[in-house]
Scaffold this motif. Structure first.
Motif, short mmCIF file in Angstrom:
data_model
loop_
_atom_site.label_atom_id
_atom_site.label_comp_id
_atom_site.label_asym_id
_atom_site.label_seq_id
_atom_site.Cartn_x
_atom_site.Cartn_y
_atom_site.Cartn_z
N VAL A 1 -4.88 -10.51 9.13
CA VAL A 1 -4.31 -11.84 8.89
C VAL A 1 -5.22 -12.65 7.98
O VAL A 1 -4.77 -13.32 7.05
CB VAL A 1 -4.07 -12.57 10.22
CG1 VAL A 1 -3.73 -14.04 9.97
CG2 VAL A 1 -2.96 -11.90 11.01
N GLY A 2 -6.53 -12.57 8.23
CA GLY A 2 -7.48 -13.28 7.39
C GLY A 2 -7.41 -12.82 5.95
O GLY A 2 -7.46 -13.63 5.01
N PRO B 1 -4.24 -14.47 -0.44
CA PRO B 1 -3.26 -14.45 -1.55
C PRO B 1 -2.28 -15.62 -1.53
O PRO B 1 -2.00 -16.21 -2.58
CB PRO B 1 -2.55 -13.11 -1.37
CG PRO B 1 -3.51 -12.26 -0.62
CD PRO B 1 -4.22 -13.20 0.30
N ILE B 2 -1.75 -15.95 -0.34
CA ILE B 2 -0.79 -17.05 -0.31
C ILE B 2 -1.48 -18.39 -0.51
O ILE B 2 -0.95 -19.28 -1.19
CB ILE B 2 0.02 -17.05 1.01
CG1 ILE B 2 1.07 -18.17 1.03
CG2 ILE B 2 -0.88 -17.15 2.22
CD1 ILE B 2 2.09 -18.10 -0.09
N TRP C 1 3.49 -12.79 -4.20
CA TRP C 1 4.09 -14.12 -4.04
C TRP C 1 4.76 -14.60 -5.32
O TRP C 1 5.74 -15.34 -5.26
CB TRP C 1 3.03 -15.11 -3.55
CG TRP C 1 2.55 -14.76 -2.18
CD1 TRP C 1 1.33 -14.25 -1.84
CD2 TRP C 1 3.32 -14.83 -0.98
NE1 TRP C 1 1.29 -14.01 -0.49
CE2 TRP C 1 2.48 -14.36 0.07
CE3 TRP C 1 4.61 -15.25 -0.66
CZ2 TRP C 1 2.91 -14.29 1.39
CZ3 TRP C 1 5.04 -15.18 0.65
CH2 TRP C 1 4.21 -14.71 1.66
N ASP C 2 4.25 -14.17 -6.48
CA ASP C 2 4.96 -14.46 -7.73
C ASP C 2 6.35 -13.83 -7.70
O ASP C 2 7.34 -14.48 -8.10
CB ASP C 2 4.17 -13.91 -8.92
CG ASP C 2 3.02 -14.81 -9.32
OD1 ASP C 2 3.28 -15.88 -9.90
OD2 ASP C 2 1.86 -14.45 -9.05
N LYS C 3 6.42 -12.59 -7.26
CA LYS C 3 7.70 -11.91 -7.19
C LYS C 3 8.62 -12.56 -6.16
O LYS C 3 9.84 -12.66 -6.35
CB LYS C 3 7.49 -10.43 -6.86
CG LYS C 3 6.78 -9.67 -7.98
CD LYS C 3 6.48 -8.23 -7.58
CE LYS C 3 5.74 -7.49 -8.69
NZ LYS C 3 5.38 -6.10 -8.30
N SER C 4 8.02 -13.04 -5.07
CA SER C 4 8.82 -13.66 -4.00
C SER C 4 9.40 -15.00 -4.44
O SER C 4 10.52 -15.35 -4.04
CB SER C 4 7.95 -13.87 -2.76
OG SER C 4 7.46 -12.64 -2.26
N TYR D 1 0.78 -16.33 -11.27
CA TYR D 1 -0.29 -17.12 -10.66
C TYR D 1 -1.24 -16.26 -9.84
O TYR D 1 -2.33 -16.71 -9.49
CB TYR D 1 0.30 -18.23 -9.78
CG TYR D 1 1.06 -19.27 -10.55
CD1 TYR D 1 0.40 -20.24 -11.29
CD2 TYR D 1 2.46 -19.30 -10.53
CE1 TYR D 1 1.10 -21.21 -12.00
CE2 TYR D 1 3.17 -20.25 -11.24
CZ TYR D 1 2.49 -21.21 -11.97
OH TYR D 1 3.19 -22.16 -12.69
N GLY D 2 -0.82 -15.07 -9.50
CA GLY D 2 -1.70 -14.18 -8.74
C GLY D 2 -2.86 -13.70 -9.59
O GLY D 2 -2.88 -13.84 -10.81
N ILE D 3 -3.85 -13.10 -8.93
CA ILE D 3 -5.00 -12.55 -9.62
C ILE D 3 -5.05 -11.04 -9.45
O ILE D 3 -4.99 -10.28 -10.41
CB ILE D 3 -6.32 -13.17 -9.09
CG1 ILE D 3 -6.33 -14.68 -9.32
CG2 ILE D 3 -7.52 -12.51 -9.78
CD1 ILE D 3 -6.37 -15.10 -10.76
N ALA D 4 -5.14 -10.60 -8.20
CA ALA D 4 -5.24 -9.17 -7.91
C ALA D 4 -3.93 -8.61 -7.39
O ALA D 4 -3.79 -7.39 -7.24
CB ALA D 4 -6.36 -8.91 -6.89
#
Length: 257
Positions: free
Chosen positions: A65-66, A71-72, A200-203, A193-196
């Motif tokens: 969870v951590g 990412p979010i 969430w961009d796709k979502s 907006y993601g890095i690795a």
């Protein structure tokens, strides 16, 4: 190689990613004070978690969870805070915004404005991951969640720097994330907006795999802080104009390919 050099000494070095080798990046990464603090926190939290562990499944769940919190949290921060205009319109936040994101888009080869500072990263890590882990299973799980978030922070910081480094990655994974992140910087900043990772961009519909999928943005490098905006909200421009000549010269060298 000196390992402990402090922020001031570290920033006095010339870390231009388009002129660095992979080995140079590794040395800069392991000597960056914030990375060293992350490593210390990670080790301390891991020891606390192991010593106090009561349930291995809950410990592993909290760690996962951590790791997933990062990412979010980064997506929300990057999209809605760092790419918002409200910070440069606020006098007491303008300098903060300039350091944490405007300078990175203006001078993407300058490693000194790529890595995050502890004052921007530690509060979310400790105030979000810790309590979430505690709810899962008390102290050991709070420690496990912090370990997961810090590990993802360190991992992402290194990959982010590598995406700007002037080298051609061998792995398809790194090639893909580099292409998508550089498109965010140089083609259209309103996406990727993601890095690795880009889950969430796709979502949320902000992902684009190819530059041809989006129109070129005229504000990818200045994040909307145009000359017109600078006249209305001059604080970022004033700070930029007041920078030492040596830093301006270094960044000019970094702008050369």
């Amino acid at each position: 190689m000196r390992l402990f050099i402090g922020y001031k000494a570290w920033k006095e070095e010339e870390y231009l990613l388009n002129r660095m080798t992979f080995d140079d990046l590794v040395k800069a990464y392991v000597t960056y004070p914030a990375i060293q603090v992350y490593a210390l926190i990670l080790l301390t939290a891991l020891i606390i978690g192991i010593v106090t562990i009561q349930s291995i499944p809950l410990f592993l769940l909290a760690f996962l969870v951590g790791a997933l919190i990062f990412p979010i949290a980064w997506y929300i921060t990057h999209r809605f805070i760092l790419h918002g205009s409200w910070m440069y319109k606020t006098p007491w936040l303008a300098g903060f915004w300039k350091r944490v994101h405007y300078d990175h888009h203006r001078y993407p080869n300058d490693l000194s404005v790529l890595f995050g500072g502890l004052h921007t990263t530690l509060p979310p890590i400790l105030l979000i991951a810790g309590p979430v882990g505690w709810l899962i299973g008390g102290l050991p799980c709070a420690a496990a969640a912090i370990v997961g978030t810090v590990m993802m922070t360190m991992y992402t910081e290194f990959l982010h720097a590598g995406e700007h480094l002037a080298f051609e990655p061998k792995s398809k994974f790194w090639k893909d994330i580099k292409k998508r992140h550089l498109a965010h910087h140089f083609h259209n900043e309103n996406g990727n907006y993601g890095i690795a990772e880009f889950f969430w961009d796709k979502s949320f519909g902000t992902f684009y795999a190819e530059s041809t999928d989006r129109e070129r943005s005229p504000t990818a490098r200045n994040l909307g802080y145009t000359d017109e905006m600078a006249q209305k909200y001059p604080w970022v421009k004033e700070l930029t104009d007041a920078e030492p000549g040596a830093r301006k010269a270094m960044r000019s060298r970094g702008a050369a390919s």
